[in-house]
Motif scaffolding. Structure first.
Motif, PDB file in Angstrom:
ATOM      1  N   HIS A  35       0.799  -1.228   0.000  1.00 38.79           N
ATOM      2  CA  HIS A  35       0.000   0.000   0.000  1.00 38.79           C
ATOM      3  C   HIS A  35       0.834   1.282   0.000  1.00 38.79           C
ATOM      4  O   HIS A  35       0.297   2.354  -0.281  1.00 38.79           O
ATOM      5  CB  HIS A  35      -0.950  -0.006   1.196  1.00 38.79           C
ATOM      6  N   ALA A  36       2.111   1.143   0.320  1.00 36.86           N
ATOM      7  CA  ALA A  36       3.018   2.297   0.298  1.00 36.86           C
ATOM      8  C   ALA A  36       4.301   1.900  -0.438  1.00 36.86           C
ATOM      9  O   ALA A  36       5.388   1.908   0.135  1.00 36.86           O
ATOM     10  CB  ALA A  36       3.313   2.757   1.724  1.00 36.86           C
ATOM     11  N   PRO A  37       4.177   1.546  -1.715  1.00 36.21           N
ATOM     12  CA  PRO A  37       5.334   1.005  -2.444  1.00 36.21           C
ATOM     13  C   PRO A  37       6.504   1.973  -2.565  1.00 36.21           C
ATOM     14  O   PRO A  37       7.653   1.549  -2.564  1.00 36.21           O
ATOM     15  CB  PRO A  37       4.760   0.630  -3.813  1.00 36.21           C
ATOM     16  N   GLU A  38       6.228   3.250  -2.658  1.00 33.22           N
ATOM     17  CA  GLU A  38       7.328   4.223  -2.769  1.00 33.22           C
ATOM     18  C   GLU A  38       8.111   4.306  -1.461  1.00 33.22           C
ATOM     19  O   GLU A  38       9.338   4.457  -1.478  1.00 33.22           O
ATOM     20  CB  GLU A  38       6.799   5.600  -3.190  1.00 33.22           C
ATOM     21  N   VAL A  39       7.414   4.199  -0.353  1.00 29.20           N
ATOM     22  CA  VAL A  39       8.101   4.187   0.951  1.00 29.20           C
ATOM     23  C   VAL A  39       8.946   2.925   1.059  1.00 29.20           C
ATOM     24  O   VAL A  39      10.108   2.964   1.471  1.00 29.20           O
ATOM     25  CB  VAL A  39       7.098   4.279   2.122  1.00 29.20           C
ATOM     26  N   TYR A  40       8.377   1.802   0.669  1.00 25.71           N
ATOM     27  CA  TYR A  40       9.108   0.539   0.703  1.00 25.71           C
ATOM     28  C   TYR A  40      10.369   0.626  -0.169  1.00 25.71           C
ATOM     29  O   TYR A  40      11.460   0.245   0.261  1.00 25.71           O
ATOM     30  CB  TYR A  40       8.214  -0.619   0.247  1.00 25.71           C
TER      31      TYR A  40
END
Length: 169
Positions: free
Chosen positions: A26-31
Motif C-alpha cells: 500500500h506504500a510502495p514508494e516508501v518501501y
C-alpha cells in the motif's frame, strides 16, 4: 494451526496471527525508499557485524519477523548458532564476540532504547575507538534503518517463519 508429531504425541501450536496490513503493497514508494536506504546503510560494513546489529535491535524491539529474517540470513552466511543464541545476553557472553562487535552491540542498544536517555558518551566513545568515522557513520545508519524496519514489522504484525535466506536481496 501448526502441529508437530513426535512418536505418539501431537503438539498443537498456537495459530499464526495474520498480518494487520501489507504496508509495502500500500506504500510502495516508501518501501522502495527503505530498500534504497538499507542498501546504502550496509555499504562497507562487515556482513557478520551487520547481521548481529540487525538481530540485536530486532530482539529489543520484539520484531519477530526481523529476528526470523536476520537470523536466517546470518546462519546462511556462516554465522554460528552459538553466537546467535547468545546474542540476547551478549553482555554476559562477551567472550563470544570481538571488541569491535561488542562496541557495535553497545551502540545498537543505546540507539534503539532511547527511552533511557541520550546515547551515553562512553558508548559512543567506545564505538569511535573501534570504527573509523566513515564506518561508524555506516553502523549508525544500519542501526537506524533496522529500527525503522522493526517499526513497520511490529506495527503491521508481519508474521515470522516464512522467510527464506536472501529472499529480499
Amino acid at each position: 494451526m501448526t502441529t508437530h508429531t513426535e512418536t505418539t504425541t501431537t503438539v498443537e501450536y498456537a495459530p499464526e496471527r495474520p498480518a494487520r496490513l501489507e504496508w509495502a503493497k500500500h506504500a510502495p514508494e516508501v518501501y522502495k525508499a527503505m530498500v534504497r536506504l538499507e542498501t546504502a546503510a550496509r555499504k562497507g560494513l562487515d556482513h557478520t557485524l551487520y547481521e548481529l546489529v540487525k538481530i540485536r535491535a530486532s530482539q529489543i524491539n520484539h520484531c519477530a519477523f526481523c529476528i526470523d529474517m536476520h537470523t536466517k540470513d546470518a546462519l546462511a552466511a556462516g554465522e554460528s548458532v552459538e553466537r546467535i543464541v547468545q546474542l540476547s545476553a551478549w553482555d554476559e557472553s562477551r567472550h563470544f564476540y570481538t571488541a569491535k562487535e561488542i562496541a557495535a552491540l553497545e551502540l545498537t542498544e543505546a540507539v534503539t532504547v532511547l527511552t533511557d536517555g541520550f546515547v551515553p558518551d562512553e558508548v559512543y566513545d567506545n564505538a569511535a575507538k573501534h570504527f573509523e568515522e566513515a564506518e561508524l557513520a555506516q553502523v549508525i545508519a544500519a542501526i537506524t534503518v533496522i529500527n525503522a524496519w522493526n517499526r513497520f514489522g511490529v506495527t503491521c504484525r508481519m508474521a515470522p517463519g516464512h522467510y527464506e535466506p536472501g529472499q529480499y536481496t
